[in-house]
Scaffold this motif. Structure first.
Motif, short mmCIF file in Angstrom:
data_model
loop_
_atom_site.label_atom_id
_atom_site.label_comp_id
_atom_site.label_asym_id
_atom_site.label_seq_id
_atom_site.Cartn_x
_atom_site.Cartn_y
_atom_site.Cartn_z
N TYR A 107 0.82 -1.20 0.00
CA TYR A 107 0.00 0.00 0.00
C TYR A 107 0.86 1.25 0.00
CZ TYR A 107 -3.78 -3.14 1.46
OH TYR A 107 -4.70 -4.15 1.53
N GLY A 108 0.36 2.28 -0.66
CA GLY A 108 1.03 3.57 -0.66
C GLY A 108 0.08 4.66 -1.11
N VAL A 109 0.59 5.86 -1.21
CA VAL A 109 -0.21 7.04 -1.54
C VAL A 109 0.08 7.46 -2.97
CG1 VAL A 109 -0.64 9.46 -0.94
CG2 VAL A 109 -0.23 7.77 0.86
N ILE A 110 -0.97 7.85 -3.70
CA ILE A 110 -0.82 8.31 -5.08
C ILE A 110 -1.58 9.62 -5.27
CG2 ILE A 110 -0.53 5.97 -5.96
CD1 ILE A 110 -3.40 6.15 -7.06
N TRP A 111 -1.23 10.33 -6.35
CA TRP A 111 -1.90 11.57 -6.72
C TRP A 111 -1.71 11.77 -8.23
CZ3 TRP A 111 1.73 12.05 -2.50
CH2 TRP A 111 3.07 12.11 -2.92
#
Length: 303
Positions: free
Chosen positions: A274-278
């Motif tokens: 899991y990680g953060v995206i934009w």
């Protein structure tokens, strides 16, 4: 004094290539040419004194030396990025509204903890959370309904940027309680040849579909397909009816318990990351601050 010779471009190219294992996608992520990425990796290999990636005409993989470097380097590099992001956010002042998507219940809990920390640190910021549709993982982010999303990695879309990897967990197979696969404890990926998997339909990238419902077992056996689904509840309903199985993140066994469904650990499955995206090039100070806090509150999170 060796630290003076470290090149940030080389280190970033190494870490991005270690995530993507593809020179073309790495070049797109870094907005560089493939030749430039190759040059940076070659320079770092000369600096280290060994091969970091095993390359063939069809694949790229981390060498044992590359795995050692990544394990030692990544936490420190990500920590520097997070510290800089937090300082930048504090300097600019974070305010306005941040819309955060999350891919499932476990990601939602992490997003909630990060959002609470972010609101406390920046009272002028309104943070709202909303679940990302299972069958359309990137559509609402691309359309602007979310500013940032906490989702499964890897994300190989050239129009999306990624933050640090935050956590990982194993996988389970959701099957009908009467299925023979429930009788022997943990199973291997080879057992997927013994039950049809329920495929997702929707704008889901092929690499995501392959992770959730591989077409073949490790030995090459065909994995049959059951009815197509668009969301978790629909899938679990079909599993309970004996129509097929779902390969899911391990937390599903706790968060989605229901009659007729058993969850069997899959011991050799690739973990869910899991990680953060934009949206690439559009990360705001608030988005960076959220990613930095998400990395902090992940300590002690379930794996």
């Amino acid at each position: 004094m060796a630290y003076r010779s470290l090149d940030n471009d080389e280190l970033r190219a190494f870490l991005v290539l270690a995530d993507h294992l593809h020179f073309g996608r790495t070049a797109e992520t870094l907005m560089l040419s493939r030749a430039r990425v190759s040059q940076l990796i070659a320079k770092l290999e000369r600096r280290v004194g060994g091969t970091l990636f095993d390359r063939t005409s069809r694949s790229v993989a981390l060498s044992p030396l590359g795995q050692t470097l990544r394990a030692g380097l990544e936490p420190h590099y990500r920590g520097l990025e997070n510290a800089l992001a937090a300082a930048t956010a504090a300097a600019k002042g974070v305010h306005g509204r941040l819309m955060v998507g999350f891919v499932n219940s476990l990601a939602g809990e992490l997003a909630l903890r990060a959002a609470e920390e972010l609101r406390a640190a920046h009272p002028g910021l309104d943070v709202e959370l909303c679940e990302v549709p299972m069958a359309d993982p990137f559509g609402q982010l691309r359309s602007g309904e979310y500013d940032i999303a906490l989702t499964e990695f890897p994300v190989l879309e050239p129009d999306l940027g990624t933050g640090p990897e935050l956590m990982l967990e194993g996988r389970v197979l959701a099957v009908h309680t009467g299925h023979p696969l429930t009788l022997g404890g943990a199973i291997g990926m080879e057992s997927l040849g013994d039950v049809p998997l329920l495929p997702l339909v929707g704008p889901v990238p092929p690499y995501r579909l392959a992770a959730a419902a591989p077409e073949r077992t490790p030995s090459g056996r065909t994995v049959e397909r059951g009815p197509a689904i668009t969301n978790m509840q629909e899938g679990l309903m079909l599993v309970a009816a004996g129509k097929g199985a779902l390969l899911l993140p391990a937390h599903a066994a706790e968060y989605h318990a229901r009659p007729g469904v058993a969850y069997v650990p899959v011991h050799d499955a690739e973990p869910v990351r899991y990680g953060v995206i934009w949206r690439a090039g559009e990360e705001s100070a608030a988005a960076r601050a959220f990613a930095a806090l998400a990395a902090e509150v992940t300590v002690g999170a379930p794996v």
